[in-house]
Structures are given as C-alpha cells and as structure tokens.
Design a protein around this motif. Structure first.
Motif, PDB file in Angstrom:
ATOM      1  N   LEU A  47       4.908  -2.556   3.818  1.00  0.00           N
ATOM      2  CA  LEU A  47       4.860  -1.367   2.964  1.00  0.00           C
ATOM      3  C   LEU A  47       4.414  -0.182   3.809  1.00  0.00           C
ATOM      4  O   LEU A  47       3.341  -0.215   4.415  1.00  0.00           O
ATOM      5  CB  LEU A  47       3.916  -1.592   1.789  1.00  0.00           C
ATOM      6  CG  LEU A  47       4.326  -2.714   0.825  1.00  0.00           C
ATOM      7  CD1 LEU A  47       3.278  -2.910  -0.255  1.00  0.00           C
ATOM      8  CD2 LEU A  47       5.691  -2.419   0.199  1.00  0.00           C
ATOM      9  N   VAL A  48       5.249   0.844   3.846  1.00  0.00           N
ATOM     10  CA  VAL A  48       5.005   2.008   4.704  1.00  0.00           C
ATOM     11  C   VAL A  48       4.968   3.270   3.854  1.00  0.00           C
ATOM     12  O   VAL A  48       5.503   3.311   2.751  1.00  0.00           O
ATOM     13  CB  VAL A  48       6.090   2.128   5.797  1.00  0.00           C
ATOM     14  CG1 VAL A  48       6.032   0.933   6.734  1.00  0.00           C
ATOM     15  CG2 VAL A  48       7.485   2.248   5.174  1.00  0.00           C
ATOM     16  N   PRO A  49       4.327   4.345   4.360  1.00  0.00           N
ATOM     17  CA  PRO A  49       4.121   5.547   3.540  1.00  0.00           C
ATOM     18  C   PRO A  49       5.351   6.437   3.391  1.00  0.00           C
ATOM     19  O   PRO A  49       5.401   7.268   2.499  1.00  0.00           O
ATOM     20  CB  PRO A  49       3.013   6.287   4.293  1.00  0.00           C
ATOM     21  CG  PRO A  49       3.154   5.835   5.702  1.00  0.00           C
ATOM     22  CD  PRO A  49       3.603   4.412   5.634  1.00  0.00           C
ATOM     23  N   SER A  50       6.331   6.277   4.281  1.00  0.00           N
ATOM     24  CA  SER A  50       7.492   7.162   4.242  1.00  0.00           C
ATOM     25  C   SER A  50       8.768   6.347   4.314  1.00  0.00           C
ATOM     26  O   SER A  50       8.737   5.114   4.248  1.00  0.00           O
ATOM     27  CB  SER A  50       7.426   8.172   5.394  1.00  0.00           C
ATOM     28  OG  SER A  50       7.329   7.495   6.627  1.00  0.00           O
ATOM     29  N   LYS A  51       9.874   7.019   4.469  1.00  0.00           N
ATOM     30  CA  LYS A  51      11.171   6.358   4.466  1.00  0.00           C
ATOM     31  C   LYS A  51      11.217   5.210   5.472  1.00  0.00           C
ATOM     32  O   LYS A  51      10.821   5.357   6.620  1.00  0.00           O
ATOM     33  CB  LYS A  51      12.274   7.367   4.789  1.00  0.00           C
ATOM     34  CG  LYS A  51      13.674   6.790   4.703  1.00  0.00           C
ATOM     35  CD  LYS A  51      14.721   7.848   4.967  1.00  0.00           C
ATOM     36  CE  LYS A  51      16.130   7.246   4.895  1.00  0.00           C
ATOM     37  NZ  LYS A  51      17.169   8.269   5.139  1.00  0.00           N
ATOM     38  N   ALA A  52      11.703   4.055   5.011  1.00  0.00           N
ATOM     39  CA  ALA A  52      11.764   2.876   5.869  1.00  0.00           C
ATOM     40  C   ALA A  52      12.777   3.083   6.987  1.00  0.00           C
ATOM     41  O   ALA A  52      13.901   3.539   6.751  1.00  0.00           O
ATOM     42  CB  ALA A  52      12.135   1.664   5.030  1.00  0.00           C
ATOM     43  N   ASN A  53      12.373   2.742   8.220  1.00  0.00           N
ATOM     44  CA  ASN A  53      13.243   2.898   9.382  1.00  0.00           C
ATOM     45  C   ASN A  53      13.548   1.589  10.089  1.00  0.00           C
ATOM     46  O   ASN A  53      14.522   1.506  10.833  1.00  0.00           O
ATOM     47  CB  ASN A  53      12.615   3.871  10.386  1.00  0.00           C
ATOM     48  CG  ASN A  53      12.529   5.283   9.839  1.00  0.00           C
ATOM     49  OD1 ASN A  53      13.500   5.806   9.311  1.00  0.00           O
ATOM     50  ND2 ASN A  53      11.349   5.890   9.955  1.00  0.00           N
ATOM     51  N   LYS A  54      12.724   0.573   9.852  1.00  0.00           N
ATOM     52  CA  LYS A  54      12.885  -0.686  10.560  1.00  0.00           C
ATOM     53  C   LYS A  54      13.172  -1.813   9.568  1.00  0.00           C
ATOM     54  O   LYS A  54      12.821  -1.711   8.394  1.00  0.00           O
ATOM     55  CB  LYS A  54      11.622  -1.007  11.364  1.00  0.00           C
ATOM     56  CG  LYS A  54      11.266   0.030  12.421  1.00  0.00           C
ATOM     57  CD  LYS A  54       9.970  -0.336  13.120  1.00  0.00           C
ATOM     58  CE  LYS A  54       9.587   0.716  14.149  1.00  0.00           C
ATOM     59  NZ  LYS A  54       8.297   0.383  14.800  1.00  0.00           N
ATOM     60  N   PRO A  55      13.813  -2.879  10.019  1.00  0.00           N
ATOM     61  CA  PRO A  55      14.051  -4.020   9.127  1.00  0.00           C
ATOM     62  C   PRO A  55      12.746  -4.546   8.529  1.00  0.00           C
ATOM     63  O   PRO A  55      11.752  -4.697   9.233  1.00  0.00           O
ATOM     64  CB  PRO A  55      14.689  -5.059  10.058  1.00  0.00           C
ATOM     65  CG  PRO A  55      15.301  -4.256  11.157  1.00  0.00           C
ATOM     66  CD  PRO A  55      14.383  -3.080  11.368  1.00  0.00           C
ATOM     67  N   GLY A  56      12.775  -4.803   7.238  1.00  0.00           N
ATOM     68  CA  GLY A  56      11.596  -5.315   6.553  1.00  0.00           C
ATOM     69  C   GLY A  56      10.679  -4.248   6.011  1.00  0.00           C
ATOM     70  O   GLY A  56       9.788  -4.545   5.215  1.00  0.00           O
ATOM     71  N   GLU A  57      10.850  -2.984   6.433  1.00  0.00           N
ATOM     72  CA  GLU A  57      10.009  -1.910   5.923  1.00  0.00           C
ATOM     73  C   GLU A  57      10.456  -1.489   4.528  1.00  0.00           C
ATOM     74  O   GLU A  57      11.654  -1.399   4.251  1.00  0.00           O
ATOM     75  CB  GLU A  57      10.035  -0.704   6.857  1.00  0.00           C
ATOM     76  CG  GLU A  57       9.289  -0.910   8.154  1.00  0.00           C
ATOM     77  CD  GLU A  57       9.188   0.349   8.984  1.00  0.00           C
ATOM     78  OE1 GLU A  57       8.360   0.369   9.920  1.00  0.00           O
ATOM     79  OE2 GLU A  57       9.925   1.319   8.709  1.00  0.00           O
ATOM     80  N   VAL A  58       9.474  -1.211   3.693  1.00  0.00           N
ATOM     81  CA  VAL A  58       9.738  -0.766   2.324  1.00  0.00           C
ATOM     82  C   VAL A  58       8.825   0.419   2.037  1.00  0.00           C
ATOM     83  O   VAL A  58       7.604   0.320   2.205  1.00  0.00           O
ATOM     84  CB  VAL A  58       9.457  -1.889   1.300  1.00  0.00           C
ATOM     85  CG1 VAL A  58       9.655  -1.381  -0.127  1.00  0.00           C
ATOM     86  CG2 VAL A  58      10.346  -3.100   1.576  1.00  0.00           C
ATOM     87  N   GLU A  59       9.395   1.538   1.635  1.00  0.00           N
ATOM     88  CA  GLU A  59       8.580   2.701   1.301  1.00  0.00           C
ATOM     89  C   GLU A  59       7.789   2.419   0.029  1.00  0.00           C
ATOM     90  O   GLU A  59       8.354   2.070  -1.007  1.00  0.00           O
ATOM     91  CB  GLU A  59       9.455   3.932   1.097  1.00  0.00           C
ATOM     92  CG  GLU A  59       8.647   5.193   0.801  1.00  0.00           C
ATOM     93  CD  GLU A  59       9.511   6.432   0.666  1.00  0.00           C
ATOM     94  OE1 GLU A  59       8.949   7.512   0.409  1.00  0.00           O
ATOM     95  OE2 GLU A  59      10.752   6.312   0.818  1.00  0.00           O
ATOM     96  N   ILE A  60       6.486   2.555   0.121  1.00  0.00           N
ATOM     97  CA  ILE A  60       5.623   2.245  -1.016  1.00  0.00           C
ATOM     98  C   ILE A  60       5.768   3.325  -2.083  1.00  0.00           C
ATOM     99  O   ILE A  60       5.912   4.506  -1.783  1.00  0.00           O
ATOM    100  CB  ILE A  60       4.152   2.090  -0.567  1.00  0.00           C
ATOM    101  CG1 ILE A  60       3.322   1.415  -1.661  1.00  0.00           C
ATOM    102  CG2 ILE A  60       3.550   3.426  -0.146  1.00  0.00           C
ATOM    103  CD1 ILE A  60       1.959   0.944  -1.184  1.00  0.00           C
ATOM    104  N   GLU A  61       5.751   2.901  -3.349  1.00  0.00           N
ATOM    105  CA  GLU A  61       5.868   3.811  -4.478  1.00  0.00           C
ATOM    106  C   GLU A  61       4.780   3.503  -5.493  1.00  0.00           C
ATOM    107  O   GLU A  61       4.401   2.342  -5.690  1.00  0.00           O
ATOM    108  CB  GLU A  61       7.238   3.683  -5.133  1.00  0.00           C
ATOM    109  CG  GLU A  61       8.408   4.036  -4.223  1.00  0.00           C
ATOM    110  CD  GLU A  61       9.732   3.885  -4.924  1.00  0.00           C
ATOM    111  OE1 GLU A  61       9.923   4.489  -6.002  1.00  0.00           O
ATOM    112  OE2 GLU A  61      10.595   3.156  -4.394  1.00  0.00           O
ATOM    113  N   ASN A  62       4.290   4.520  -6.159  1.00  0.00           N
ATOM    114  CA  ASN A  62       3.281   4.336  -7.189  1.00  0.00           C
ATOM    115  C   ASN A  62       3.877   3.623  -8.401  1.00  0.00           C
ATOM    116  O   ASN A  62       5.100   3.582  -8.589  1.00  0.00           O
ATOM    117  CB  ASN A  62       2.709   5.687  -7.622  1.00  0.00           C
ATOM    118  CG  ASN A  62       2.024   6.415  -6.485  1.00  0.00           C
ATOM    119  OD1 ASN A  62       1.444   5.799  -5.595  1.00  0.00           O
ATOM    120  ND2 ASN A  62       2.079   7.737  -6.502  1.00  0.00           N
TER     121      ASN A  62
END
Length: 203
Positions: A38-53
């Motif tokens: 879970l990342v704070p901004s737009k996902a750039n790498k495989p497996g990354e997911v932009e966190i949302e409230n």
C-alpha cells in the motif's frame, strides 16, 4: 485461563474480519490474491496499490504499508504477514494478519473502538517510535521495544521494554476494555459485578 482468540479463525471466510459485507458494509472492498504494497500515491511497481480512505483491503498474500500518512477508516486483512514500515499514520484503522504483524519505527495507528488496532494469529513485533491506540491481540508472542500503547495487550508471552518514551496506559478510558468483535472469551475470563443501586448482578 484461556486467552481470547479469533473465533471463527481468519482461515474461515465467515470470520468476523473477512465478512466485509456484514461487518464493514460502509467500506469499499478491494480483494487481492497476491502480495501487495500500500503506497501513498499512484502505483508504479508490480504489487503496489494506492491506498484509499474508507476501504476494506483483503489479500491471500502479504501486505506492506510504508510512508502512508493521514489515511483513515481502513480495515487491512492479510492471510500472510503484515509489515508496517516507517512514516505511517493511520486513523480509525484495524490491521489483521493470519500470520505476523511487524511495526517498524515511525508508526501511529488509531483504532475505531471497540475494534482493535492489531490482530495477529501469530506474533506481533513493535520497534521503537511506535504509537498504538487500541487493543493488540496476538495468538502468539508480543514483542515490543520502547513504544506507546494506549489500550490492552494480549499475547503469550508479552515482552515489553521500558525506557524513555515507553508508555502502556488505558488513559482512563473504559472503552479500551470493551469486548473485541469477532473474538471468543472463555468464561474463566469473565467477572461479575453488582449494578449500582440494585441487587442485580451483571456478568
């Protein structure tokens, strides 16, 4: 006495923290079958997911949370380990793992009581500079370096280090002692009190 534990266990799809439609209907469900970060901004790498409230996250794999700050109203459930990295601030959040939860430095998690802050079916590890508001429930060991916990800590064993900045308190808030949803409490943990101004007993 038998310590409280998840019942049904997290492996059961009907477990409290996996039954999103019934127990967390106000959160948007997002389900994965792989390891996620879970990342704070737009996902750039495989497996990354932009966190949302206002979101319920479930994965059959592991979850990493790193450099995520200011997010709220989250339930994060992983069948694997959950690793919470540095510079993480989450409000009205519950983290649940079918394995271990590790909290590294620079973490603050505030639960929406009576929901717990942390539930792990295995161990919970906490590094320095971690602040938790809410219960910590482990089916294994709880190993905490000097951190702040505002709430109860349940595990076997519980090992904590003192020192500067180390706080373990209930802040005088009885809500920290509410029964944790989805958790079984054996009768030998219950007590009986007499209601004020009556002869009635309440267990």
């Amino acid at each position: 006495p038998t310590l409280p534990f998840l019942d049904p266990p997290l492996s059961d799809p009907e477990s409290y923290y996996r039954n999103q439609p019934v127990n967390f209907p106000g959160l948007t469900p997002k389900t994965f079958v792989t390891n996620i970060t879970l990342v704070p901004s737009k996902a750039n790498k495989p497996g990354e997911v932009e966190i949302e409230n206002n979101t319920y996250y479930f994965t059959t794999g592991t979850v990493n949370v790193d450099h995520v700050s200011g997010n709220h109203d989250l339930v994060i459930v992983a069948m694997g380990n959950v690793d919470v990295g540095s510079n993480v601030t989450l409000t009205n959040t519950t983290i649940v793992s079918g394995a271990e939860v590790s909290l590294n430095g620079g973490v603050e998690i505030r639960a929406a009581l009576p929901l717990p802050a942390i539930v792990a079916q295995a161990a919970v590890h906490g590094d320095a500079n971690v602040v938790i508001f809410g219960a910590v429930l482990s089916g294994g060991a709880v190993d905490l370096n000097p951190i702040q916990v505002h709430g109860i800590v349940i595990g076997d064993p519980v090992e904590v280090q003192g020192g500067a900045g180390s706080i373990y308190t209930d802040d005088g808030n009885l809500a920290y002692y509410d029964l944790i949803p989805g958790v079984f409490y054996s009768k030998d943990l219950l007590t009986t009190i007499t209601l004020a101004g009556t002869w009635r007993e309440l267990q």
